[in-house]
Design a protein around this motif. Sequence first.
Motif, PDB file in Angstrom:
ATOM      1  N   SER A  44      -8.934 -46.261  62.165  1.00  0.00           N
ATOM      2  CA  SER A  44      -7.611 -45.955  62.700  1.00  0.00           C
ATOM      3  C   SER A  44      -7.490 -44.501  63.131  1.00  0.00           C
ATOM      4  O   SER A  44      -7.047 -44.203  64.245  1.00  0.00           O
ATOM      5  N   MET A  45      -7.915 -43.577  62.264  1.00  0.00           N
ATOM      6  CA  MET A  45      -7.747 -42.154  62.566  1.00  0.00           C
ATOM      7  C   MET A  45      -8.630 -41.705  63.728  1.00  0.00           C
ATOM      8  O   MET A  45      -8.196 -40.933  64.586  1.00  0.00           O
ATOM      9  N   HIS A  46      -9.852 -42.198  63.781  1.00  0.00           N
ATOM     10  CA  HIS A  46     -10.738 -41.785  64.862  1.00  0.00           C
ATOM     11  C   HIS A  46     -10.242 -42.294  66.215  1.00  0.00           C
ATOM     12  O   HIS A  46     -10.287 -41.563  67.211  1.00  0.00           O
ATOM     13  N   ILE A  47      -9.760 -43.524  66.259  1.00  0.00           N
ATOM     14  CA  ILE A  47      -9.239 -44.051  67.526  1.00  0.00           C
ATOM     15  C   ILE A  47      -7.996 -43.283  67.950  1.00  0.00           C
ATOM     16  O   ILE A  47      -7.868 -42.876  69.121  1.00  0.00           O
ATOM     17  N   PHE A  48      -7.071 -43.067  67.032  1.00  0.00           N
ATOM     18  CA  PHE A  48      -5.835 -42.352  67.365  1.00  0.00           C
ATOM     19  C   PHE A  48      -6.133 -40.948  67.886  1.00  0.00           C
ATOM     20  O   PHE A  48      -5.525 -40.493  68.864  1.00  0.00           O
ATOM     21  N   LEU A  71      -7.008 -50.470  72.310  1.00  0.00           N
ATOM     22  CA  LEU A  71      -7.496 -49.565  71.272  1.00  0.00           C
ATOM     23  C   LEU A  71      -6.357 -49.053  70.400  1.00  0.00           C
ATOM     24  O   LEU A  71      -6.510 -48.927  69.179  1.00  0.00           O
ATOM     25  N   ALA A  72      -5.215 -48.765  71.022  1.00  0.00           N
ATOM     26  CA  ALA A  72      -4.044 -48.335  70.239  1.00  0.00           C
ATOM     27  C   ALA A  72      -3.591 -49.448  69.301  1.00  0.00           C
ATOM     28  O   ALA A  72      -3.234 -49.190  68.134  1.00  0.00           O
ATOM     29  N   ALA A  73      -3.615 -50.688  69.784  1.00  0.00           N
ATOM     30  CA  ALA A  73      -3.244 -51.828  68.935  1.00  0.00           C
ATOM     31  C   ALA A  73      -4.221 -51.988  67.780  1.00  0.00           C
ATOM     32  O   ALA A  73      -3.813 -52.255  66.635  1.00  0.00           O
ATOM     33  N   LEU A  74      -5.524 -51.811  68.063  1.00  0.00           N
ATOM     34  CA  LEU A  74      -6.534 -51.895  67.007  1.00  0.00           C
ATOM     35  C   LEU A  74      -6.331 -50.803  65.964  1.00  0.00           C
ATOM     36  O   LEU A  74      -6.437 -51.058  64.752  1.00  0.00           O
ATOM     37  N   ALA A  75      -6.026 -49.592  66.418  1.00  0.00           N
ATOM     38  CA  ALA A  75      -5.808 -48.478  65.484  1.00  0.00           C
ATOM     39  C   ALA A  75      -4.584 -48.735  64.606  1.00  0.00           C
ATOM     40  O   ALA A  75      -4.614 -48.485  63.396  1.00  0.00           O
ATOM     41  N   MET A  76      -3.512 -49.221  65.206  1.00  0.00           N
ATOM     42  CA  MET A  76      -2.299 -49.519  64.442  1.00  0.00           C
ATOM     43  C   MET A  76      -2.548 -50.632  63.436  1.00  0.00           C
ATOM     44  O   MET A  76      -2.117 -50.552  62.277  1.00  0.00           O
ATOM     45  N   PHE A  77      -3.259 -51.664  63.861  1.00  0.00           N
ATOM     46  CA  PHE A  77      -3.564 -52.785  62.964  1.00  0.00           C
ATOM     47  C   PHE A  77      -4.423 -52.317  61.794  1.00  0.00           C
ATOM     48  O   PHE A  77      -4.149 -52.653  60.629  1.00  0.00           O
ATOM     49  N   ALA A  78      -5.458 -51.524  62.086  1.00  0.00           N
ATOM     50  CA  ALA A  78      -6.341 -51.027  61.024  1.00  0.00           C
ATOM     51  C   ALA A  78      -5.569 -50.142  60.052  1.00  0.00           C
ATOM     52  O   ALA A  78      -5.737 -50.254  58.831  1.00  0.00           O
ATOM     53  N   GLY A  79      -4.713 -49.260  60.568  1.00  0.00           N
ATOM     54  CA  GLY A  79      -3.931 -48.385  59.706  1.00  0.00           C
ATOM     55  C   GLY A  79      -2.981 -49.154  58.807  1.00  0.00           C
ATOM     56  O   GLY A  79      -2.867 -48.868  57.606  1.00  0.00           O
ATOM     57  N   MET A  80      -2.303 -50.147  59.376  1.00  0.00           N
ATOM     58  CA  MET A  80      -1.361 -50.954  58.592  1.00  0.00           C
ATOM     59  C   MET A  80      -2.072 -51.779  57.532  1.00  0.00           C
ATOM     60  O   MET A  80      -1.612 -51.872  56.386  1.00  0.00           O
TER      61      MET A  80
END
Length: 291
Positions: free
Chosen positions: A52-56, A83-92
Motif C-alpha cells: 500500500s505505502m509503496h504504491i501510494f 493501482l490506487a484501488a489496489l493500494a487502498m484495498f491493501a491498506g484497509m
Amino acid sequence: LQRIIYRIKYFLLQTNLYVSLGAGALCYACIRLQKIGPALPFILIAMLYVLSMHIFNHLTGREEARYNDPDRALFYEKYKYPLAALAMFAGMMGLLKAMEMGTLPFLILTIMSLLGLSYNLRVIPWAIGGKYRRIRDLPGSKTILIALAWGVVTALFPPLSVKGTIALTTFAIFFLATGMVFVRTAFFDILDMQGDRIVGKETIPILLGEKQTLQLLKGILIGAAAVFLLLGVTGGMVLLGIFLAICPLSLMALISAHAKGFMLPGMRLEFLVESHFVLAGLMTALWSLLV
C-alpha cells in the motif's frame, strides 16, 4: 519463454507485488529469530502495508520517476486508478487484520500508515518550512524512513502485538531488518542520482557521494552478516544464522559487481536486489524444514 518470464518480472516489479513479497519474507525471518508464532498474520500485514505505502508514494511522487525510471512513470500514469484501488484495498485489509489482533497493533499500524501517506504531502506551510514543506524534502529522508518503516512492521510489530514489550534481542533484529532495507533503498538512490539531481532531491548518495555511500553500505552488510551469525549462536539456531548471513553477503557481492561494471542498471539488477529479501524467507523456511 524468456518473453513470458520478462513480463512476469516486469509486472511484479512495477506493481510492487515483488517488493511486498520480500517484506513478508523478511518478516518471516524476523519472527523465527524471535521465536514468535503464528507467523502468517504478521507476514500478511507486512506485505499489505508495504504494498500500500509503496504504491501510494509512487502515485504521489512521480516527478523524479520521469527521469530515473520513465517506464515506471508511464506505467503509473496509465494504470493509476487500478493501482490506487489496489493500494487502498491493501491498506484497509492490513488495518482490518491488525484490528483483529487488538487495540495496540491497530494503533501502531494506523500511525505508520498515516506517516507513510503524509510523506509526499505538503504538511508544512511555506512561511514556516521554506523549501522543506514535505517530509520527502528533508535531505536523506526517503532512505531512512523507508528503512525504519520496514524495520518496524517486520521486526517490532510482531513482538509488540504478541507480548506488548520488546526484548533486547528484538533491537538487534530491528537493526538487521532496517539495515538491509537501508542498503536496498540507498543503492537504488545511487542508480537514480542523475534524475534526483535534476529535480533537486537530496538523497544520501548525493549528500555523501557515490564512493562514500558504497563504503557505508558494504560496512552495514558486513555488520548485518556478523549479527545474523551472533543471533544464531546465542539463540541456539546456528544453522539459521549461517543461512541468513548469506543474504547480506550475497547482496554485497551484487553491489560490488555493479560498482565494477559487471552488472548494469535495469530490471534484472532491480529484481536481483529485491530477491535477497525473498531469499531470507526461503532460507528461514529451509531451516524450519531441517530442524
